[in-house]
Design a protein around this motif. Sequence first.
Motif, PDB file in Angstrom:
ATOM      1  N   GLU A   1       0.828  -1.203   0.000  1.00 40.89           N
ATOM      2  CA  GLU A   1       0.000   0.000   0.000  1.00 40.89           C
ATOM      3  C   GLU A   1       0.864   1.256   0.000  1.00 40.89           C
ATOM      4  OE1 GLU A   1      -3.678   2.048   2.513  1.00 40.89           O
ATOM      5  OE2 GLU A   1      -2.844   0.126   3.149  1.00 40.89           O
ATOM      6  N   LEU A   2       1.962   1.232   0.758  1.00 41.06           N
ATOM      7  CA  LEU A   2       2.875   2.372   0.770  1.00 41.06           C
ATOM      8  C   LEU A   2       3.462   2.604  -0.620  1.00 41.06           C
ATOM      9  CD1 LEU A   2       5.059   2.298   4.026  1.00 41.06           C
ATOM     10  CD2 LEU A   2       3.341   3.977   3.359  1.00 41.06           C
ATOM     11  N   ILE A   3       3.852   1.524  -1.274  1.00 42.06           N
ATOM     12  CA  ILE A   3       4.431   1.638  -2.615  1.00 42.06           C
ATOM     13  C   ILE A   3       3.430   2.252  -3.579  1.00 42.06           C
ATOM     14  CG2 ILE A   3       5.263   0.299  -4.587  1.00 42.06           C
ATOM     15  CD1 ILE A   3       6.565  -1.619  -2.558  1.00 42.06           C
ATOM     16  N   ARG A   4       2.177   1.824  -3.462  1.00 39.12           N
ATOM     17  CA  ARG A   4       1.129   2.393  -4.334  1.00 39.12           C
ATOM     18  C   ARG A   4       0.853   3.846  -3.992  1.00 39.12           C
ATOM     19  NH1 ARG A   4      -1.303  -2.702  -3.342  1.00 39.12           N
ATOM     20  NH2 ARG A   4      -2.643  -1.767  -1.745  1.00 39.12           N
ATOM     21  N   ASN A   5       0.732   4.145  -2.709  1.00 44.89           N
ATOM     22  CA  ASN A   5       0.386   5.505  -2.289  1.00 44.89           C
ATOM     23  C   ASN A   5       1.430   6.529  -2.715  1.00 44.89           C
ATOM     24  OD1 ASN A   5      -1.953   4.565  -1.136  1.00 44.89           O
ATOM     25  ND2 ASN A   5      -1.211   4.630   0.971  1.00 44.89           N
ATOM     26  N   TYR A   6       2.690   6.122  -2.683  1.00 48.39           N
ATOM     27  CA  TYR A   6       3.760   7.046  -3.065  1.00 48.39           C
ATOM     28  C   TYR A   6       4.155   6.896  -4.526  1.00 48.39           C
ATOM     29  CZ  TYR A   6       4.337   8.781   1.645  1.00 48.39           C
ATOM     30  OH  TYR A   6       4.126   9.405   2.851  1.00 48.39           O
ATOM     31  N   GLU A   7       3.401   6.069  -5.232  1.00 49.35           N
ATOM     32  CA  GLU A   7       3.602   5.877  -6.667  1.00 49.35           C
ATOM     33  C   GLU A   7       5.067   5.575  -6.975  1.00 49.35           C
ATOM     34  OE1 GLU A   7       2.010   9.402  -8.482  1.00 49.35           O
ATOM     35  OE2 GLU A   7      -0.065   8.769  -8.166  1.00 49.35           O
ATOM     36  N   VAL A   8       5.631   4.669  -6.188  1.00 49.67           N
ATOM     37  CA  VAL A   8       7.023   4.268  -6.377  1.00 49.67           C
ATOM     38  C   VAL A   8       7.110   3.371  -7.610  1.00 49.67           C
ATOM     39  CG1 VAL A   8       9.011   3.111  -5.367  1.00 49.67           C
ATOM     40  CG2 VAL A   8       7.443   4.382  -3.896  1.00 49.67           C
ATOM     41  N   GLU A   9       7.835   3.827  -8.602  1.00 50.01           N
ATOM     42  CA  GLU A   9       7.896   3.101  -9.867  1.00 50.01           C
ATOM     43  C   GLU A   9       9.022   2.074  -9.907  1.00 50.01           C
ATOM     44  OE1 GLU A   9       8.117   5.862 -13.059  1.00 50.01           O
ATOM     45  OE2 GLU A   9       6.147   6.746 -12.655  1.00 50.01           O
ATOM     46  N   LYS A  10      10.079   2.319  -9.138  1.00 48.07           N
ATOM     47  CA  LYS A  10      11.243   1.426  -9.199  1.00 48.07           C
ATOM     48  C   LYS A  10      11.472   0.780  -7.829  1.00 48.07           C
ATOM     49  CE  LYS A  10      13.662   4.860 -10.865  1.00 48.07           C
ATOM     50  NZ  LYS A  10      14.766   5.682 -11.401  1.00 48.07           N
ATOM     51  N   ALA A  11      10.671  -0.223  -7.531  1.00 49.48           N
ATOM     52  CA  ALA A  11      10.783  -0.914  -6.253  1.00 49.48           C
ATOM     53  C   ALA A  11      10.816  -2.421  -6.472  1.00 49.48           C
ATOM     54  CB  ALA A  11       9.620  -0.554  -5.336  1.00 49.48           C
ATOM     55  N   ILE A  12      11.816  -3.063  -5.905  1.00 48.40           N
ATOM     56  CA  ILE A  12      11.912  -4.516  -5.878  1.00 48.40           C
ATOM     57  C   ILE A  12      11.694  -4.933  -4.435  1.00 48.40           C
ATOM     58  CG2 ILE A  12      13.390  -6.522  -6.277  1.00 48.40           C
ATOM     59  CD1 ILE A  12      15.001  -4.682  -8.233  1.00 48.40           C
ATOM     60  N   VAL A  13      10.765  -5.840  -4.212  1.00 43.71           N
ATOM     61  CA  VAL A  13      10.473  -6.314  -2.853  1.00 43.71           C
ATOM     62  C   VAL A  13      10.992  -7.741  -2.747  1.00 43.71           C
ATOM     63  CG1 VAL A  13       8.716  -6.712  -1.108  1.00 43.71           C
ATOM     64  CG2 VAL A  13       8.428  -4.847  -2.757  1.00 43.71           C
TER      65      VAL A  13
END
Length: 233
Positions: A105-117
């Motif tokens: 949800e954090l990744i979506r909310n901050y519109e993080v485009e380059k994230a590997i989990v």
Amino acid sequence: MIIAHRGLGEPENSMLSFKRAVKRGFGIEFDVWKTADGELVSLHDPEIIVDGEKHSVKELTFKELKALAPLGVRIAKVEELFRKFPNALFNADVKDAEAVEDLPELIRNYEVEKAIVSTTEVEILKALRARDKGLKLAFSIIERSSVPKVPFLKRSLEIFALHVPIDGISYVGFANFRTLLKWVRGMGIKIGFWSYEADELRYLPLLIDLGDYFISNNPVEVRTLLARLKKSF
């Protein structure tokens, strides 16, 4: 691409070390834990030691963690990283299963485009995929018994990458190691190299053709090495 493992310089995992890394053009890797009051924080271990006394991250609020000087200055919220470095490449290594609920949800909310989990746990990968079909998931290899799981993870969870320790060379031999990497790439899986104790600067020149990115303890030295290798061709 080079990702700075726990940031660049001391104190590691701090906002200062992450800022240095991003300023130098590196991605940043950090471990994710959830505090007692539900904040996702960047810390490597489930416990911190201050004046010889152990404190569980999960049993303390974020405010209580910050109050544990001098360690407090080193603790960064994951949300703060996403907010301050909107264009950075992130590798969020989930160590705490409870963080699964909030991280996508954090990744979506901050519109993080380059994230590997990434994670070492298959169950955490499954939970992450159930919450977000679009996450770029990576499975981190920490033992040989994890390797046979890779085809299943690609088929059922569509993992994006495999994080492979170059230390594996000492267990299976260099030729077998390269063969395994080619097998992984043949499945359409990216490879991110990392090192536990192996010498990055010694082995990366021998593996550069099979790696997509490097999660490095020595990002400056690795970048210099890779630039020199590029010029030699």
